[in-house]
Scaffold this motif. Structure first.
Motif, PDB file in Angstrom:
ATOM      1  N   LEU A  49       0.828  -1.204   0.000  1.00 17.82           N
ATOM      2  CA  LEU A  49       0.000   0.000   0.000  1.00 17.82           C
ATOM      3  C   LEU A  49       0.866   1.260   0.000  1.00 17.82           C
ATOM      4  CD1 LEU A  49      -2.624  -0.983   2.741  1.00 17.82           C
ATOM      5  CD2 LEU A  49      -2.717  -1.442   0.279  1.00 17.82           C
ATOM      6  N   LEU A  50       0.273   2.343  -0.480  1.00 17.57           N
ATOM      7  CA  LEU A  50       0.897   3.645  -0.378  1.00 17.57           C
ATOM      8  C   LEU A  50      -0.176   4.712  -0.175  1.00 17.57           C
ATOM      9  CD1 LEU A  50       0.326   5.097  -3.356  1.00 17.57           C
ATOM     10  CD2 LEU A  50       2.294   3.751  -4.043  1.00 17.57           C
ATOM     11  N   ASP A  51       0.216   5.818   0.411  1.00 20.74           N
ATOM     12  CA  ASP A  51      -0.633   6.997   0.574  1.00 20.74           C
ATOM     13  C   ASP A  51      -0.026   8.128  -0.241  1.00 20.74           C
ATOM     14  OD1 ASP A  51      -2.053   5.533   2.490  1.00 20.74           O
ATOM     15  OD2 ASP A  51      -0.946   6.419   4.166  1.00 20.74           O
ATOM     16  N   ILE A  52      -0.880   8.950  -0.834  1.00 21.56           N
ATOM     17  CA  ILE A  52      -0.405  10.084  -1.630  1.00 21.56           C
ATOM     18  C   ILE A  52      -1.111  11.345  -1.154  1.00 21.56           C
ATOM     19  CG2 ILE A  52      -0.139  11.060  -3.940  1.00 21.56           C
ATOM     20  CD1 ILE A  52      -0.212   8.252  -5.073  1.00 21.56           C
ATOM     21  N   HIS A  53      -0.332  12.380  -0.884  1.00 22.23           N
ATOM     22  CA  HIS A  53      -0.837  13.676  -0.462  1.00 22.23           C
ATOM     23  C   HIS A  53      -0.403  14.693  -1.516  1.00 22.23           C
ATOM     24  CE1 HIS A  53      -1.357  11.825   3.579  1.00 22.23           C
ATOM     25  NE2 HIS A  53      -0.221  11.217   3.257  1.00 22.23           N
ATOM     26  N   VAL A  54      -1.365  15.345  -2.156  1.00 25.19           N
ATOM     27  CA  VAL A  54      -1.069  16.259  -3.257  1.00 25.19           C
ATOM     28  C   VAL A  54      -1.501  17.665  -2.869  1.00 25.19           C
ATOM     29  CG1 VAL A  54      -1.393  16.723  -5.715  1.00 25.19           C
ATOM     30  CG2 VAL A  54      -1.477  14.366  -4.873  1.00 25.19           C
ATOM     31  N   PRO A  55      -0.580  18.635  -2.848  1.00 20.51           N
ATOM     32  CA  PRO A  55      -0.940  20.000  -2.451  1.00 20.51           C
ATOM     33  C   PRO A  55      -1.778  20.682  -3.531  1.00 20.51           C
ATOM     34  CG  PRO A  55       1.295  19.971  -3.284  1.00 20.51           C
ATOM     35  CD  PRO A  55       0.838  18.529  -3.241  1.00 20.51           C
ATOM     36  N   PRO A  56      -2.539  21.691  -3.153  1.00 20.16           N
ATOM     37  CA  PRO A  56      -3.314  22.417  -4.158  1.00 20.16           C
ATOM     38  C   PRO A  56      -2.375  23.093  -5.155  1.00 20.16           C
ATOM     39  CG  PRO A  56      -3.357  23.563  -2.040  1.00 20.16           C
ATOM     40  CD  PRO A  56      -2.721  22.243  -1.802  1.00 20.16           C
ATOM     41  N   ALA A  57      -2.676  22.948  -6.433  1.00 17.69           N
ATOM     42  CA  ALA A  57      -1.828  23.527  -7.473  1.00 17.69           C
ATOM     43  C   ALA A  57      -2.623  23.612  -8.761  1.00 17.69           C
ATOM     44  CB  ALA A  57      -0.569  22.691  -7.685  1.00 17.69           C
ATOM     45  N   ALA A  58      -2.202  24.522  -9.639  1.00 13.86           N
ATOM     46  CA  ALA A  58      -2.890  24.706 -10.918  1.00 13.86           C
ATOM     47  C   ALA A  58      -2.559  23.595 -11.904  1.00 13.86           C
ATOM     48  CB  ALA A  58      -2.516  26.061 -11.514  1.00 13.86           C
ATOM     49  N   VAL A  61       2.311  18.479 -10.097  1.00  7.37           N
ATOM     50  CA  VAL A  61       3.383  18.857  -9.170  1.00  7.37           C
ATOM     51  C   VAL A  61       4.425  17.754  -9.092  1.00  7.37           C
ATOM     52  CG1 VAL A  61       1.849  20.314  -7.806  1.00  7.37           C
ATOM     53  CG2 VAL A  61       2.163  17.912  -7.168  1.00  7.37           C
ATOM     54  N   PRO A  62       5.670  18.082  -8.716  1.00 11.14           N
ATOM     55  CA  PRO A  62       6.671  17.035  -8.458  1.00 11.14           C
ATOM     56  C   PRO A  62       6.255  16.194  -7.251  1.00 11.14           C
ATOM     57  CG  PRO A  62       7.691  19.207  -8.681  1.00 11.14           C
ATOM     58  CD  PRO A  62       6.211  19.434  -8.560  1.00 11.14           C
ATOM     59  N   ALA A  63       6.837  15.020  -7.144  1.00  9.08           N
ATOM     60  CA  ALA A  63       6.487  14.109  -6.055  1.00  9.08           C
ATOM     61  C   ALA A  63       7.737  13.572  -5.380  1.00  9.08           C
ATOM     62  CB  ALA A  63       5.639  12.951  -6.564  1.00  9.08           C
ATOM     63  N   VAL A  64       7.622  13.350  -4.068  1.00  6.14           N
ATOM     64  CA  VAL A  64       8.681  12.752  -3.267  1.00  6.14           C
ATOM     65  C   VAL A  64       8.168  11.432  -2.706  1.00  6.14           C
ATOM     66  CG1 VAL A  64      10.135  13.010  -1.228  1.00  6.14           C
ATOM     67  CG2 VAL A  64       9.579  15.017  -2.634  1.00  6.14           C
ATOM     68  N   VAL A  65       8.884  10.352  -2.974  1.00  2.00           N
ATOM     69  CA  VAL A  65       8.541   9.039  -2.428  1.00  2.00           C
ATOM     70  C   VAL A  65       9.277   8.871  -1.106  1.00  2.00           C
ATOM     71  CG1 VAL A  65       8.664   6.544  -2.786  1.00  2.00           C
ATOM     72  CG2 VAL A  65       8.138   8.061  -4.714  1.00  2.00           C
ATOM     73  N   TRP A  66       8.516   8.788  -0.008  1.00  2.00           N
ATOM     74  CA  TRP A  66       9.080   8.631   1.344  1.00  2.00           C
ATOM     75  C   TRP A  66       9.119   7.148   1.693  1.00  2.00           C
ATOM     76  CZ3 TRP A  66      11.675  10.658   5.303  1.00  2.00           C
ATOM     77  CH2 TRP A  66      11.574  10.036   6.549  1.00  2.00           C
ATOM     78  N   ILE A  67      10.311   6.669   2.147  1.00  2.00           N
ATOM     79  CA  ILE A  67      10.520   5.248   2.440  1.00  2.00           C
ATOM     80  C   ILE A  67      10.922   5.117   3.912  1.00  2.00           C
ATOM     81  CG2 ILE A  67      11.670   3.140   1.683  1.00  2.00           C
ATOM     82  CD1 ILE A  67      12.561   4.802  -0.841  1.00  2.00           C
ATOM     83  N   HIS A  68      10.088   4.463   4.700  1.00  2.00           N
ATOM     84  CA  HIS A  68      10.313   4.374   6.145  1.00  2.00           C
ATOM     85  C   HIS A  68      11.475   3.449   6.487  1.00  2.00           C
ATOM     86  CE1 HIS A  68       8.807   0.255   6.752  1.00  2.00           C
ATOM     87  NE2 HIS A  68       7.844   0.530   5.891  1.00  2.00           N
ATOM     88  N   GLY A  69      11.993   3.608   7.700  1.00  2.00           N
ATOM     89  CA  GLY A  69      13.036   2.732   8.220  1.00  2.00           C
ATOM     90  C   GLY A  69      12.454   1.645   9.105  1.00  2.00           C
ATOM     91  N   GLY A  70      13.356   0.974   9.840  1.00  2.00           N
ATOM     92  CA  GLY A  70      12.933  -0.116  10.719  1.00  2.00           C
ATOM     93  C   GLY A  70      13.776  -1.361  10.562  1.00  2.00           C
ATOM     94  N   GLY A  71      15.028  -1.207  10.121  1.00  2.00           N
ATOM     95  CA  GLY A  71      15.915  -2.363   9.997  1.00  2.00           C
ATOM     96  C   GLY A  71      15.460  -3.372   8.966  1.00  2.00           C
ATOM     97  N   TRP A  72      14.655  -2.957   8.025  1.00  2.00           N
ATOM     98  CA  TRP A  72      14.051  -3.818   6.990  1.00  2.00           C
ATOM     99  C   TRP A  72      13.113  -4.868   7.597  1.00  2.00           C
ATOM    100  CZ3 TRP A  72      19.578  -3.842   7.215  1.00  2.00           C
ATOM    101  CH2 TRP A  72      20.204  -2.921   6.365  1.00  2.00           C
ATOM    102  N   LEU A  73      12.931  -4.816   8.923  1.00  2.00           N
ATOM    103  CA  LEU A  73      12.140  -5.821   9.637  1.00  2.00           C
ATOM    104  C   LEU A  73      10.780  -5.309  10.079  1.00  2.00           C
ATOM    105  CD1 LEU A  73      14.968  -7.259  11.885  1.00  2.00           C
ATOM    106  CD2 LEU A  73      13.487  -8.681  10.470  1.00  2.00           C
ATOM    107  N   GLU A  74      10.649  -4.001  10.187  1.00  2.00           N
ATOM    108  CA  GLU A  74       9.425  -3.418  10.711  1.00  2.00           C
ATOM    109  C   GLU A  74       9.292  -1.998  10.178  1.00  2.00           C
ATOM    110  OE1 GLU A  74       9.796  -3.435  14.948  1.00  2.00           O
ATOM    111  OE2 GLU A  74      11.803  -2.563  14.927  1.00  2.00           O
ATOM    112  N   GLY A  75       8.301  -1.270  10.651  1.00  2.00           N
ATOM    113  CA  GLY A  75       8.067   0.087  10.181  1.00  2.00           C
ATOM    114  C   GLY A  75       6.768   0.186   9.418  1.00  2.00           C
ATOM    115  N   ASP A  76       6.342   1.433   9.174  1.00  2.00           N
ATOM    116  CA  ASP A  76       5.017   1.698   8.632  1.00  2.00           C
ATOM    117  C   ASP A  76       5.071   3.003   7.856  1.00  2.00           C
ATOM    118  OD1 ASP A  76       2.258   2.806   8.579  1.00  2.00           O
ATOM    119  OD2 ASP A  76       1.757   1.106   9.868  1.00  2.00           O
TER     120      ASP A  76
END
Length: 311
Positions: A49-58, A61-76
């Motif tokens: 799954l992924l969540d996407i947040h898009v700011p108001p714009a005409a 817009v560019p996008a940044v993919v955020w990748i969580h940590g957690g030792g590759w074992l956990e995280g959200d």
């Protein structure tokens, strides 16, 4: 009060290995939010799954993919490290006019490497494939990760199918299109896994049965781990050239992933002619514990991405 904006959905049977974006919810701040989108599925595994947040714009817009940590074992995907408030991270990205894409990926005990990289690359392809209804510019996507996510962000920027073959690209979710990114921010990620085969990465405090993170990531018998470690290390690919601009941020006193890990990656990238900035954080442990610089670090990271994605 919120409103919804209809988006065209995929139809037919059998269903595709990914789902088109469901309708967004637009908040009073004008931000359109797509929550819990399925970007890849595999039999026997939870949907990614992924969540996407898009700011108001005409326009897109560019996008940044955020990748969580957690030792590759956990995280959200929903939670940055405890030293970085969600409101700070999200607010800084959206306030800069960038969309924020937060991704989950398979943990190492679900599937060993390169499953995690396959998933992140599938998420990039998903966003690029559905860019129009999402309001995102498909040509301006960057990657930003912390700890294990920093390692995956670096690999996402460095590993290319045309240079390194399809084995690290994966065939999850949307298969067509590029998984390339135009800029990378790597917070205290591992760049060379081999040293951790000799000196184990510290486990979580108070969890005596916590698996060895590197062994869990690499999988397989001990005799094969050195070769697997080379294939999972960003420094292996950094010397090949063609890397996007990198910002590396790392605490000088990091007791989990030593500062020298980012120094090594910066050196290889620079020697290959790449654009790389290394920011040490004095007195900071892992996840910037002990530092008062977190707001400034977030601002620096967002400004770096904004400059390279809007140029």
């Amino acid at each position: 009060m919120t409103s919804t904006a209809p988006v065209q959905l995929d139809t037919g049977w059998p269903p595709p290995p990914f789902h088109a974006p469901s309708p967004a919810v637009t908040g009073t701040d004008g931000v359109r939010r797509f929550e819990g989108l399925t970007y890849a599925t595999s039999p026997g595994y939870r949907p990614r799954l992924l969540d996407i947040h898009v700011p108001p714009a005409a326009g897109p817009v560019p996008a940044v993919v955020w990748i969580h940590g957690g030792g590759w074992l956990e995280g959200d995907r929903r939670y940055p490290p405890p030293t970085v408030p969600v409101e700070l991270l999200h607010g800084a990205v959206l306030g800069a006019g960038l969309a924020l894409v937060c991704v989950d990926y398979r943990h190492s005990l679900e599937a060993p490497f390169p499953a995690q990289l396959h998933d992140v690359k599938a998420a990039v392809r998903y966003v690029r494939h559905h860019a129009a209804p999402l309001g995102i510019d498909p040509d301006r996507i960057g990657a930003w990760g912390e700890s294990a996510g920093g390692h995956l962000a670096a690999l996402t920027g460095l590993v290319r199918a045309d240079t390194h073959g399809a084995g690290l690209e994966g065939a999850e979710g949307v298969r067509e299109g590029s998984s390339a990114v135009r800029a990378v921010v790597d917070w205290y990620g591992v760049s060379d896994i081999e040293p951790f085969l000799v000196h184990a990465m510290p486990s979580s405090p108070g969890e005596g049965s916590y698996p060895n993170p590197v062994h869990a990531l690499l999988g397989g018998p001990e005799a094969e781990r050195r070769e697997r470690a080379r294939g999972a290390s960003p420094v292996t690919y950094a010397a090949d050239g063609g890397a996007p601009p990198f910002l590396l941020v790392h605490g000088r006193e990091d007791a989990v992933v030593p500062y020298e890990q980012s120094e090594a990656l910066a050196r290889v990238l620079s020697d290959a002619g790449g654009e790389v900035t290394l920011r040490p954080v004095e007195g900071a442990d892992h996840i910037f514990l002990g530092s008062a610089e977190v707001p400034a670090i977030v601002a620096h990271s967002v400004d770096f991405l904004r400059r390279h994605l809007t140029a």
